[in-house]
Scaffold this motif. Structure first.
Motif, PDB file in Angstrom:
ATOM      1  N   TRP A 178      -3.846  -7.174 -17.949  1.00 40.34           N
ATOM      2  CA  TRP A 178      -4.212  -5.584 -18.474  1.00 40.34           C
ATOM      3  C   TRP A 178      -2.418  -4.946 -18.829  1.00 40.34           C
ATOM      4  N   ARG A 202       2.133   1.768  -3.600  1.00 36.65           N
ATOM      5  CA  ARG A 202       1.095   1.881  -4.556  1.00 36.65           C
ATOM      6  C   ARG A 202       1.181   3.456  -4.373  1.00 36.65           C
ATOM      7  N   ARG A 260      -4.249 -11.978 -15.222  1.00 30.78           N
ATOM      8  CA  ARG A 260      -4.964 -10.393 -14.994  1.00 30.78           C
ATOM      9  C   ARG A 260      -3.803 -10.034 -15.216  1.00 30.78           C
ATOM     10  N   TYR A 261      -2.548 -10.153 -14.742  1.00 32.90           N
ATOM     11  CA  TYR A 261      -1.437  -8.829 -15.261  1.00 32.90           C
ATOM     12  C   TYR A 261      -1.297  -8.775 -16.748  1.00 32.90           C
ATOM     13  N   ALA A 316      -4.889  -3.218  -9.567  1.00 31.70           N
ATOM     14  CA  ALA A 316      -5.782  -3.008  -7.507  1.00 31.70           C
ATOM     15  C   ALA A 316      -6.342  -4.527  -7.703  1.00 31.70           C
ATOM     16  N   GLN A 317      -6.281  -5.427  -9.125  1.00 36.54           N
ATOM     17  CA  GLN A 317      -6.621  -7.125  -8.164  1.00 36.54           C
ATOM     18  C   GLN A 317      -5.843  -7.966  -9.065  1.00 36.54           C
ATOM     19  N   PRO A 318      -5.850  -8.710  -8.437  1.00 36.55           N
ATOM     20  CA  PRO A 318      -5.914  -9.569  -7.702  1.00 36.55           C
ATOM     21  C   PRO A 318      -4.563  -9.075  -7.301  1.00 36.55           C
ATOM     22  N   GLU A 319      -4.568  -8.869  -5.666  1.00 36.68           N
ATOM     23  CA  GLU A 319      -3.778  -8.506  -4.595  1.00 36.68           C
ATOM     24  C   GLU A 319      -2.840 -10.036  -4.435  1.00 36.68           C
ATOM     25  N   PHE A 344      -3.285 -14.530 -10.848  1.00 38.82           N
ATOM     26  CA  PHE A 344      -2.881 -12.932 -10.845  1.00 38.82           C
ATOM     27  C   PHE A 344      -2.067 -12.702 -12.259  1.00 38.82           C
ATOM     28  N   GLN A 352       0.343  -1.374   0.403  1.00 39.18           N
ATOM     29  CA  GLN A 352      -0.420  -0.090  -0.299  1.00 39.18           C
ATOM     30  C   GLN A 352       0.715   1.291  -0.215  1.00 39.18           C
TER      31      GLN A 352
END
Length: 185
Positions: A179, A128, A175-176, A140-143, A172, A125
């Motif tokens: 993104w 970020r 998704r990355y 933002a997701q997934p963390e 992850f 955090q």
């Protein structure tokens, strides 16, 4: 598809770093068109505004490597509830002098590992917050907060021993990758 170059900044300098292992695991799970390059940050001078007019060679190298990348991956441990100094120093150097932010506009993600129960949630955090200011479009997701309870979870080459952890990391990575591709259009 052409190669997508990802600059990887690992906030741990330790030889047997669990965060380096986590970075390697992500690399192994990524699509073939993704090429990961670990950016060296252990030999940077401490940021000093006095050298904004004439950056030292290692600081120039850092800026060039970030600028040459299409995307960013930050892998950080948590030191005293925050980002390790070596990683924060790299952010400060590559984003200066004013008007020459090497990170600006690049898609990125933040993940991390720790032996603690919260993984590296607070450090992530903290990181970020800086990345928002540096204009990094951060996933933002997934963390991803990986707790290393045993040393064998991920080996030095990035092989994941636990099937649940591997499935989670694959989610992850998928998704990355999406993104990054979305932001490179």
């Amino acid at each position: 598809m052409s190669t997508i170059k990802v600059a990887v900044l690992v906030g741990s300098l330790r030889k047997a770093s669990i965060n380096k292992r986590l970075a390697r695991a992500v690399e192994r799970l990524a699509p073939k068109e993704f090429a990961f390059g670990h950016v060296r940050i252990d030999n940077l001078p401490l940021y000093d505004q006095d050298f904004d007019a004439d950056y030292p060679a290692e600081a120039k190298r850092l800026k060039r490597e970030i600028e040459a990348a299409d995307a960013l991956l930050f892998v950080t441990p948590e030191y005293n509830r925050g980002v390790p100094g070596v990683l924060k120093n790299a952010l400060d150097i590559a984003s200066r002098p004013w008007g020459t932010n090497s990170f600006a506009g690049k898609p990125g993600a933040v993940i991390g590992a720790s032996i603690g129960a919260t993984g590296s949630a607070l450090a992530q955090q903290h990181l970020r917050n800086s990345l928002v200011f540096l204009d990094v479009a951060t996933l933002a997701q997934p963390e991803v907060f990986v707790q290393f309870k045993d040393d064998g979870l991920i080996d030095a080459e990035g092989h994941v021993a636990n099937e649940g952890t591997q499935k989670f990391l694959q989610g992850f990575v998928d998704r990355y990758a999406a993104w990054v591709k979305q932001h490179l259009k």
